[in-house]
Motif scaffolding. Structure first.
Motif, PDB file in Angstrom:
ATOM      1  N   PRO A 144       2.692  24.217  -5.177  1.00 58.08           N
ATOM      2  CA  PRO A 144       2.090  25.072  -6.209  1.00 58.08           C
ATOM      3  C   PRO A 144       2.273  24.511  -7.616  1.00 58.08           C
ATOM      4  N   LEU A 145       3.389  23.844  -7.872  1.00 61.95           N
ATOM      5  CA  LEU A 145       3.599  23.225  -9.180  1.00 61.95           C
ATOM      6  C   LEU A 145       2.567  22.136  -9.426  1.00 61.95           C
ATOM      7  N   PHE A 146       2.274  21.374  -8.386  1.00 61.28           N
ATOM      8  CA  PHE A 146       1.253  20.332  -8.461  1.00 61.28           C
ATOM      9  C   PHE A 146      -0.104  20.951  -8.793  1.00 61.28           C
ATOM     10  N   VAL A 147      -0.449  22.041  -8.102  1.00 62.18           N
ATOM     11  CA  VAL A 147      -1.745  22.698  -8.321  1.00 62.18           C
ATOM     12  C   VAL A 147      -1.855  23.222  -9.749  1.00 62.18           C
ATOM     13  N   PHE A 148      -0.790  23.885 -10.233  1.00 66.73           N
ATOM     14  CA  PHE A 148      -0.807  24.414 -11.599  1.00 66.73           C
ATOM     15  C   PHE A 148      -0.965  23.278 -12.616  1.00 66.73           C
ATOM     16  N   ALA A 149      -0.294  22.161 -12.363  1.00 70.38           N
ATOM     17  CA  ALA A 149      -0.376  21.027 -13.286  1.00 70.38           C
ATOM     18  C   ALA A 149      -1.783  20.438 -13.310  1.00 70.38           C
ATOM     19  N   ARG A 171       4.017  21.229   9.929  1.00 70.40           N
ATOM     20  CA  ARG A 171       5.371  20.694   9.838  1.00 70.40           C
ATOM     21  C   ARG A 171       6.361  21.768   9.377  1.00 70.40           C
ATOM     22  N   ILE A 172       5.914  22.621   8.450  1.00 68.20           N
ATOM     23  CA  ILE A 172       6.784  23.703   7.978  1.00 68.20           C
ATOM     24  C   ILE A 172       7.056  24.699   9.098  1.00 68.20           C
ATOM     25  N   LEU A 173       6.019  25.006   9.883  1.00 67.69           N
ATOM     26  CA  LEU A 173       6.174  25.943  10.987  1.00 67.69           C
ATOM     27  C   LEU A 173       7.146  25.398  12.038  1.00 67.69           C
ATOM     28  N   LEU A 207       7.749  23.491  -2.085  1.00 65.54           N
ATOM     29  CA  LEU A 207       7.607  24.301  -3.287  1.00 65.54           C
ATOM     30  C   LEU A 207       6.982  23.515  -4.434  1.00 65.54           C
ATOM     31  N   SER A 208       6.987  22.179  -4.302  1.00 63.70           N
ATOM     32  CA  SER A 208       6.356  21.358  -5.335  1.00 63.70           C
ATOM     33  C   SER A 208       4.826  21.461  -5.287  1.00 63.70           C
ATOM     34  N   ALA A 217       0.845  -1.190   0.000  1.00 61.67           N
ATOM     35  CA  ALA A 217       0.000   0.000   0.000  1.00 61.67           C
ATOM     36  C   ALA A 217       0.881   1.240   0.000  1.00 61.67           C
ATOM     37  N   VAL A 218       0.443   2.257  -0.720  1.00 61.68           N
ATOM     38  CA  VAL A 218       1.170   3.526  -0.757  1.00 61.68           C
ATOM     39  C   VAL A 218       0.221   4.656  -0.370  1.00 61.68           C
ATOM     40  N   THR A 219       0.793   5.734   0.131  1.00 62.51           N
ATOM     41  CA  THR A 219      -0.019   6.864   0.588  1.00 62.51           C
ATOM     42  C   THR A 219       0.569   8.165   0.032  1.00 62.51           C
ATOM     43  N   PRO A 220       0.461   8.386  -1.271  1.00 69.93           N
ATOM     44  CA  PRO A 220       1.096   9.550  -1.889  1.00 69.93           C
ATOM     45  C   PRO A 220       0.438  10.879  -1.502  1.00 69.93           C
ATOM     46  N   ASN A 221       1.281  11.889  -1.288  1.00 73.29           N
ATOM     47  CA  ASN A 221       0.813  13.255  -1.126  1.00 73.29           C
ATOM     48  C   ASN A 221       1.174  14.019  -2.406  1.00 73.29           C
ATOM     49  N   PRO A 222       0.824  15.298  -2.529  1.00 74.36           N
ATOM     50  CA  PRO A 222       1.136  16.033  -3.758  1.00 74.36           C
ATOM     51  C   PRO A 222       2.615  16.040  -4.119  1.00 74.36           C
ATOM     52  N   GLU A 223       3.490  16.103  -3.124  1.00 73.80           N
ATOM     53  CA  GLU A 223       4.922  16.107  -3.391  1.00 73.80           C
ATOM     54  C   GLU A 223       5.354  14.832  -4.096  1.00 73.80           C
TER      55      GLU A 223
END
Length: 245
Positions: A227-232, A212-214, A224-225, A34-40
């Motif tokens: 916004p690239l994901f959203v644009f794609a 997590r970023i905070l 940063l990936s 099983a895999v659990t991919p996020n946008p990155e």
């Protein structure tokens, strides 16, 4: 049928349905992961065909990340089952496995983390058997597979980070005796209580990535990936390529 998000097909199931399917696999003869991919991870797969193939070859492809759910909605093929965080999926499995003395092997993280995570999980889920643990810094692939197989787990958590864990599970599926493997990134650090999970407020809003970023600003570069994901995704919708797989 799966929901196509930038070439990765996601199962449109709830966390309860995913848990039941995982238990079916563990009770059968097949070997699956099983895999659990996020946008990155999905964005990485756009440039890494081996990763994309590994994701799509999984028995369960679960949307770990609100970005995946939003992306599917933008594409016009919503994931009605909603978000399925990998750590919640694993916890639900542990609760069910504890009822029948199910066995789990923990693989990944820095030395000592998997052992500590195992002790915490055994304490939190009486009846769950942690049959083995190993860190993610192994160099002898055959030896680690032999160690896992000797422990005879029902479930193997491969927490090696993406894309290493996905590629490793795809490569070793037929060599592993565990009926089910699940790639869960940094979950062992949370189970070991070395890292705190985002507060419930952030979880409910799907903003664990922001928390997590905070807490760890070095993650900003990796994010940063997003916004690239959203644009794609938007571009894919405009081209009318949304659909099912």
């Amino acid at each position: 049928m799966r929901i196509d998000v930038l070439g990765v097909g996601f199962d449109d199931i709830s966390i309860e349905q995913a848990t039941l399917r995982a238990l079916e696999i563990m009770g059968g003869e097949e070997r699956a992961y099983a895999v659990t991919p996020n946008p990155e991870i999905v964005w990485q797969s756009c440039k890494n065909t081996a990763l994309r193939d590994a994701l799509n070859s999984a028995e369960l492809v679960l949307p770990d990340g609100i970005g995946i759910v939003l992306g599917a909605k933008i594409l016009g093929t919503p994931l009605l089952g909603g978000r399925v965080p990998g750590i919640d999926f694993a916890t639900a499995l542990f609760e069910k496995m504890a009822e029948s003395n199910g066995k789990v092997f923990l693989l990944g993280a820095k030395p000592g983390v998997a052992v500590k995570a195992g002790a915490n999980l055994a304490k939190k889920h009486p009846g769950l058997i942690v049959c083995g643990a190993a860190d993610g810094y192994f160099t002898d692939g055959a030896a680690i597979v032999s160690k896992i197989n000797a422990a005879k787990p029902d479930l193997l958590l491969a927490c090696l980070g993406a894309p290493k864990q996905e590629l490793w599970m795809a490569e070793n599926r037929d060599n592993l005796g565990a009926p089910l493997c699940a790639g869960l990134g940094g979950s062992l650090d949370i189970f070991a209580e070395n890292v705190k999970r985002a507060p419930v407020f952030f979880q409910r809003l799907g903003l664990e990535w922001l928390y997590r970023i905070l807490k760890e600003p070095w993650r900003l570069k990796r994010s940063l990936s997003l916004p690239l994901f959203v644009f794609a995704v938007i571009f894919m919708r405009l081209k009318g390529k949304a659909g099912r797989m």
